[in-house]
Design a protein around this motif. Structure first.
Motif, PDB file in Angstrom:
ATOM      1  N   VAL A  87       0.837  -1.205   0.000  1.00 23.13           N
ATOM      2  CA  VAL A  87       0.000   0.000   0.000  1.00 23.13           C
ATOM      3  C   VAL A  87       0.868   1.251   0.000  1.00 23.13           C
ATOM      4  O   VAL A  87       0.585   2.218  -0.716  1.00 23.13           O
ATOM      5  CB  VAL A  87      -0.966  -0.020   1.202  1.00 23.13           C
ATOM      6  CG1 VAL A  87      -1.740   1.289   1.303  1.00 23.13           C
ATOM      7  CG2 VAL A  87      -1.931  -1.197   1.087  1.00 23.13           C
ATOM      8  N   SER A  88       1.939   1.254   0.767  1.00 19.57           N
ATOM      9  CA  SER A  88       2.809   2.434   0.819  1.00 19.57           C
ATOM     10  C   SER A  88       3.421   2.743  -0.542  1.00 19.57           C
ATOM     11  O   SER A  88       3.466   3.897  -0.968  1.00 19.57           O
ATOM     12  CB  SER A  88       3.920   2.236   1.850  1.00 19.57           C
ATOM     13  OG  SER A  88       3.358   2.154   3.134  1.00 19.57           O
ATOM     14  N   ARG A  89       3.891   1.717  -1.216  1.00 17.59           N
ATOM     15  CA  ARG A  89       4.460   1.938  -2.548  1.00 17.59           C
ATOM     16  C   ARG A  89       3.409   2.511  -3.486  1.00 17.59           C
ATOM     17  O   ARG A  89       3.667   3.441  -4.236  1.00 17.59           O
ATOM     18  CB  ARG A  89       5.030   0.640  -3.125  1.00 17.59           C
ATOM     19  CG  ARG A  89       5.534   0.817  -4.551  1.00 17.59           C
ATOM     20  CD  ARG A  89       6.481  -0.255  -4.959  1.00 17.59           C
ATOM     21  NE  ARG A  89       7.756  -0.170  -4.290  1.00 17.59           N
ATOM     22  CZ  ARG A  89       8.715   0.702  -4.610  1.00 17.59           C
ATOM     23  NH1 ARG A  89       8.531   1.574  -5.566  1.00 17.59           N
ATOM     24  NH2 ARG A  89       9.854   0.688  -3.966  1.00 17.59           N
ATOM     25  N   GLU A  90       2.212   1.968  -3.415  1.00 23.13           N
ATOM     26  CA  GLU A  90       1.142   2.425  -4.295  1.00 23.13           C
ATOM     27  C   GLU A  90       0.818   3.905  -4.060  1.00 23.13           C
ATOM     28  O   GLU A  90       0.725   4.681  -5.007  1.00 23.13           O
ATOM     29  CB  GLU A  90      -0.104   1.564  -4.043  1.00 23.13           C
ATOM     30  CG  GLU A  90      -1.053   1.543  -5.190  1.00 23.13           C
ATOM     31  CD  GLU A  90      -2.149   0.504  -4.980  1.00 23.13           C
ATOM     32  OE1 GLU A  90      -3.281   0.800  -5.393  1.00 23.13           O
ATOM     33  OE2 GLU A  90      -1.883  -0.577  -4.418  1.00 23.13           O
ATOM     34  N   VAL A  91       0.661   4.302  -2.797  1.00 26.47           N
ATOM     35  CA  VAL A  91       0.284   5.694  -2.525  1.00 26.47           C
ATOM     36  C   VAL A  91       1.453   6.646  -2.755  1.00 26.47           C
ATOM     37  O   VAL A  91       1.244   7.799  -3.131  1.00 26.47           O
ATOM     38  CB  VAL A  91      -0.315   5.877  -1.116  1.00 26.47           C
ATOM     39  CG1 VAL A  91      -1.563   5.025  -0.957  1.00 26.47           C
ATOM     40  CG2 VAL A  91       0.676   5.622  -0.004  1.00 26.47           C
ATOM     41  N   MET A  92       2.678   6.169  -2.578  1.00 26.92           N
ATOM     42  CA  MET A  92       3.834   7.042  -2.810  1.00 26.92           C
ATOM     43  C   MET A  92       4.204   7.126  -4.285  1.00 26.92           C
ATOM     44  O   MET A  92       4.766   8.127  -4.717  1.00 26.92           O
ATOM     45  CB  MET A  92       5.004   6.617  -1.944  1.00 26.92           C
ATOM     46  CG  MET A  92       4.768   6.983  -0.489  1.00 26.92           C
ATOM     47  SD  MET A  92       6.104   6.479   0.570  1.00 26.92           S
ATOM     48  CE  MET A  92       5.192   5.907   1.986  1.00 26.92           C
ATOM     49  N   GLU A  93       3.873   6.097  -5.066  1.00 31.81           N
ATOM     50  CA  GLU A  93       4.055   6.218  -6.513  1.00 31.81           C
ATOM     51  C   GLU A  93       3.062   7.224  -7.075  1.00 31.81           C
ATOM     52  O   GLU A  93       3.364   7.929  -8.032  1.00 31.81           O
ATOM     53  CB  GLU A  93       3.915   4.858  -7.192  1.00 31.81           C
ATOM     54  CG  GLU A  93       5.154   3.993  -7.009  1.00 31.81           C
ATOM     55  CD  GLU A  93       5.070   2.645  -7.712  1.00 31.81           C
ATOM     56  OE1 GLU A  93       4.044   2.347  -8.366  1.00 31.81           O
ATOM     57  OE2 GLU A  93       6.045   1.874  -7.598  1.00 31.81           O
TER      58      GLU A  93
END
Length: 144
Positions: A87-93
């Protein structure tokens, strides 16, 4: 409160409220220890690692007199701090500045009125994925 969360909560029969700007509170029908166990289990059952359990209630109770206060805010209060790589990667991308919202936290608090589980109400947009994750974790915790 986000309409999707409200619909989910009402559909599950959960009494929820926004306690303050940016906080979603879900009452827990049980003891503080049961609530902390349920939250911890719901986080770990998703394959997530709890980085820290912050004993905020202990700190506030221990330091009240030192800062000139005799007010007891919580009987108990812990915050579970963790992150989700997916989830973190998704929202930070979507927006690298979303890093300011990481790591995520779920608080379990006990007052004379009872036990509640609290998490942030994140901004609309990509951060809704984080709020959905936290909502799911809290829903699982209160249903156990």
């Amino acid at each position: 409160m986000k309409p999707a969360f409200l619909a989910l909560a009402l559909g599950m029969g959960l009494a929820t409220q926004v306690a303050a700007e940016g906080a979603i509170v879900v009452p827990f029908d049980g003891s503080f220890d049961d609530a902390t166990f349920s939250v911890e289990s719901a986080i770990v059952d998703r394959g997530l690692v709890i980085d820290l359990v912050s004993k905020v209630g202990d700190m506030l109770n221990r330091t009240g007199a030192d800062v000139g206060s005799d007010v007891t805010l919580f009987t108990n209060a812990d915050i579970f701090v963790f992150c989700s790589a997916v989830v973190s990667r998704e929202v930070m991308e979507a927006d690298p500045m979303n890093i300011v919202h990481c790591p995520y936290g779920i608080a379990v608090v006990e007052t004379p009125d009872g036990v509640s589980i609290i998490h942030r109400d994140y901004p609309d947009g990509p951060m809704q994925k984080v709020e959905d994750l936290l909502t799911d974790i809290v829903a699982e915790a209160v249903s156990n």
